[in-house]
Design a protein around this motif. Structure first.
Motif, PDB file in Angstrom:
ATOM      1  N   LYS A 285      21.632  32.136 -35.793  1.00  0.00           N
ATOM      2  CA  LYS A 285      22.293  32.559 -36.698  1.00  0.00           C
ATOM      3  C   LYS A 285      21.606  32.970 -37.856  1.00  0.00           C
ATOM      4  N   ARG A 286      22.083  34.335 -38.296  1.00  0.00           N
ATOM      5  CA  ARG A 286      21.506  35.008 -39.508  1.00  0.00           C
ATOM      6  C   ARG A 286      19.787  35.282 -39.211  1.00  0.00           C
ATOM      7  N   TYR A 343      27.249  36.823 -34.480  1.00  0.00           N
ATOM      8  CA  TYR A 343      25.808  36.434 -34.474  1.00  0.00           C
ATOM      9  C   TYR A 343      24.960  37.714 -34.295  1.00  0.00           C
ATOM     10  N   SER A 346      24.081  41.072 -37.134  1.00  0.00           N
ATOM     11  CA  SER A 346      23.022  40.974 -38.261  1.00  0.00           C
ATOM     12  C   SER A 346      21.696  41.222 -37.825  1.00  0.00           C
TER      13      SER A 346
END
Length: 748
Positions: A285-286, A343, A346
């Motif tokens: 995530k990120r 997801y 990015s």
């Protein structure tokens, strides 16, 4: 004129009209039209009773009616009007049984022979090709239509992938895509319902999951995965049918979305009707860098090496790369990519660390095609011993340790993109060029010393040859080919449309044997070639040259010529192609394409062919009609059609023969090298050769001949300008090449 409706259609329309209106039945225009379709008889009457339609009737709707010829007679029993092409139930059943019998026999011939046949459902059984692998899993899925129209099968083991499709005899041949049968995995998500599909909500309690027992913790420790890594990734177990399975929980934002089970003997299963996502999704995530592996244990191995930004695909690898990428809703095998798109978007760098076997490489290609190759990298697995290479991340961890696994990720390479290269991709070729491994790096000599400094033949280049008619262009090229064959044994393919085969053979044999072909006037007193020499020459011809000829009256296109030349390169190992001349090709071009654009396109195709097949191409093109010609050699810009002939070629040569006795010897041929792209193999300048009319050979001219020819050329240079009729720009004729200290410049 529209087709005439059948009686059945008229009755159906009448039934529909009567049910939707308050009109009296039997008197409508539709019933009157239906009455006229009955056989002629007196007093026919039709009374509509009811219509059969709706979900209970699987085929066409049917209409029941009474037909009476006497108005006073009681109505007969209901008569069902059917379409004429519908078989009876008994005939249909018999035909289906016959087709099924053929399918069963054909499946048995393929090795598919279960204890009991199931129709209309997917049936799992042992694959006869791979026998289910080491675990003997039931990996083959077989589907047989209930009507016996076809059957299909597919093995889901990635290392096998055996699949097939059969039909009984007498059934129109259809591709599997047109039958409407989906594969077993296709049934999981309907394409038009994928976006609205409702998935099961599951939890650890519902699945009866529990912490790992000591035996499974020990199993993972043998694979160098610690208990802490197992706890962090929430690896659990489940007891089912007296067996304990490892449970890999798939989570999004900490919530269980799916669960995959693995027995110690490597048998896998998953919770049905759950959303497909990456294993370890919350860990990316990120994140800017993402690592994708092929299995859950590989994900845990990356965790041990310090890379938590790693996920695993849920469904393993395909047996091979698919021919094309389907639309999003139909991309069911890789639906997890679309489910996790937020997801992945990015990430600027995605490292594909799939297995080293062919299915693993196929998976990497499928992922890269969907994620974008421009942001993908790939790993190169190291060797675990002198002979074997590590298959995946866990093998690197087990045999070489976490430090080696970290090095694998650090040394990841850019994923190759077709048409985009780095110089290091060509380092082996550059090394061979530097070391002169092939021997032709500095070009092949022409066989004439006077041309050694001007022009050499290099594989993969294009030489355009021009000259006014009857200057000896084709003769000079034939002599050049004979010299190259004698020097290094090259073979050639000839597309010479102006020459008859027998005449071309005569010219080549005379140059090879150095004797005339006939006892004719042109041979003067020279001795004719003997029968033995003739037979040896024919053998040489057959071994050295191959011909491209049209067998009908049609003109050859450049694509047709290059396709045959490619076959000659691959089949016979030819190194040179001659296309003589340009104006004998078929030049049908689109109406919106100019001749300049067309010539550019042709030359680009020829150059790509030469470079790709390491084959030198000689392309003969005639000059346009020259106005106010002074007898000197034409310029490369005089070639009919386009200036691209000199712009796009690697080498440009003008062949010129003197026709004026007062200007010098008549047997002197001037070879004007007007363009050399590669400075290593030549330079611009002129060479002078003498032509032996008896044998067709070219030889280096003597000093006196060169001096006389050079002086005559210089005199013409000083007395004339040549005006370009195309661009209306004056330019100077090229100056003959002589020794540097005797260089004569053109007009001042």
């Amino acid at each position: 004129m529209p087709p005439r409706p059948s009686l059945h259609s008229l009755l159906l329309m009448a039934a529909s009209a009567s049910s939707s209106s308050a009109a009296a039945g039997g008197d409508s225009g539709l019933l009157l039209a239906a009455r006229r379709r009955l056989p002629p008889a007196a007093g026919h009457r039709i009374r509509l009773l009811h219509s059969f339609s709706g979900p209970r009737v699987p085929r066409r709707a049917e209409v029941a009616c009474c037909v009476r010829s006497d108005p006073d007679a009681p109505p007969a029993g209901p008569v069902t009007v059917r379409s004429r092409n519908v078989h009876s139930a008994n005939n249909y059943k018999a035909a289906s049984e016959g087709r099924l019998g053929q399918l069963f026999q054909k499946l048995k011939n393929e090795g598919i022979n279960p204890k009991q046949w199931k129709l209309g459902n997917f049936q799992r059984m042992m694959c006869p090709k791979c026998n289910g692998g080491s675990n003997e899993e039931l990996s083959l899925s077989v589907y047989i239509r209930m009507d016996g129209m076809n059957a299909s099968w597919n093995c889901f083991r990635s290392t096998c992938g055996w699949r097939g499709f059969i039909q009984p005899d007498g059934v129109p041949k259809l591709s599997q895509a047109k039958t409407g049968i989906k594969s077993e995995t296709d049934q999981e998500v309907e394409p038009n319902k994928a976006a609205n599909k409702v998935y099961r909500k599951i939890s650890e309690e519902d699945l009866n999951l529990e912490p790992l027992c000591d035996e499974l913790v020990t199993y993972f420790s043998e694979r160098r995965i610690s208990a802490e890594t197992l706890r962090r990734n929430k690896v659990m177990q489940r007891k089912w049918k007296n067996k304990i399975s490892i449970a890999f929980t798939y989570r999004r934002d900490g919530v269980v979305v799916g669960c995959k089970y693995r027995e110690v003997d490597k048998k896998f299963s998953q919770e049905a009707n759950t959303e497909k996502i990456f294993y370890g999704l919350d860990d990316i995530k990120r994140t800017q860098d993402i690592i994708i592996v092929e299995g859950e244990i590989d994900k845990l191995s990356m965790d041990e090496a310090g890379y938590r930004n790693c996920v695993s695909v849920p469904d393993g690898a395909p047996p091979k790369v698919s021919s094309k990428i389907p639309d999003r809703d139909q991309d069911k095998k890789y639906q997890y990519l679309w489910n996790c798109k937020d997801y992945l978007d990015s990430a600027s760098r995605i490292i594909l660390a799939t297995d080293a076997d062919p299915p693993g490489q196929a998976l990497a290609e499928e992922l890269a095609r969907r994620l974008g190759k421009e942001r993908c990298w790939r790993v190169k697995w190291p060797k675990k011993n002198e002979t074997d290479t590590c298959k995946d991340a866990n093998e690197v961890l087990m045999f070489l340790g976490p430090q080696a696994l970290r090095k694998v990720i650090k040394d990841a390479e850019l994923y190759p993109i077709r048409g985009l290269f780095a110089f290091k991709d060509f380092f082996p070729e550059i090394d061979n060029y530097y070391l002169g491994i092939h021997g032709d790096e500095l070009g092949i000599r022409t066989g004439w010393k006077s041309m050694d400094d001007l022009y050499k033949v290099v594989p993969g280049e294009l030489t355009v040859v021009t000259g006014v008619p009857n200057s000896g262009k084709s003769e000079w090229i034939d002599a050049l080919l004979c010299n190259i064959n004698k020097e290094c044994g090259w073979k050639f393919v000839l597309c010479s449309m102006e020459n008859k085969v027998r005449e071309h053979a005569r010219k080549l044999l005379e140059k090879r044997i150095e004797k005339p072909f006939f006892d004719a006037r042109y041979g003067a007193s020279a001795e004719r070639m003997t029968p033995d020499e003739f037979e040896a020459g024919k053998q040489w011809l057959n071994e050295t040259f191959h011909l491209i000829r049209c067998e009908d009256d049609s003109l050859p296109s450049i694509n047709w010529v290059l396709d045959l030349a490619k076959a000659a390169v691959l089949r016979h190992g030819v190194r040179g192609l001659v296309i003589d001349p340009y104006n004998e090709l078929d030049h049908q071009r689109p109406s919106n394409q100019t001749e300049t654009e067309y010539v550019s396109q042709i030359l680009t195709k020829i150059k790509r062919f030469a470079q790709h097949h390491s084959c030198h191409v000689w392309f003969v093109a005639h000059p346009r009609q020259l106005h106010n010609w002074n007898g000197g050699p034409p310029n490369m810009y005089d070639i009919s059609g386009s200036a691209h002939f000199i712009n796009k070629c690697d080498n440009g040569i003008v062949i010129h023969r003197n026709r004026d006795k007062n200007a010098g010897p008549l047997d002197v041929v001037q070879v004007c090298v007007r363009k050399v792209r590669n400075k290593v193999i030549g330079q611009i300048g002129d060479a002078f050769l003498t032509y032996d009319r008896v044998t067709g050979q070219f030889k280096d001219a003597g000093k006196a001949t060169i001096a006389a020819a050079t002086a005559a050329t210089v005199r013409k240079q000083k007395n004339s300008y040549v005006k370009s009729t195309k661009d209306n720009v004056a330019y100077e004729m090229p100056v003959p090449h002589v020794e540097p200290d005797d260089w004569v410049y053109g007009l001042e």
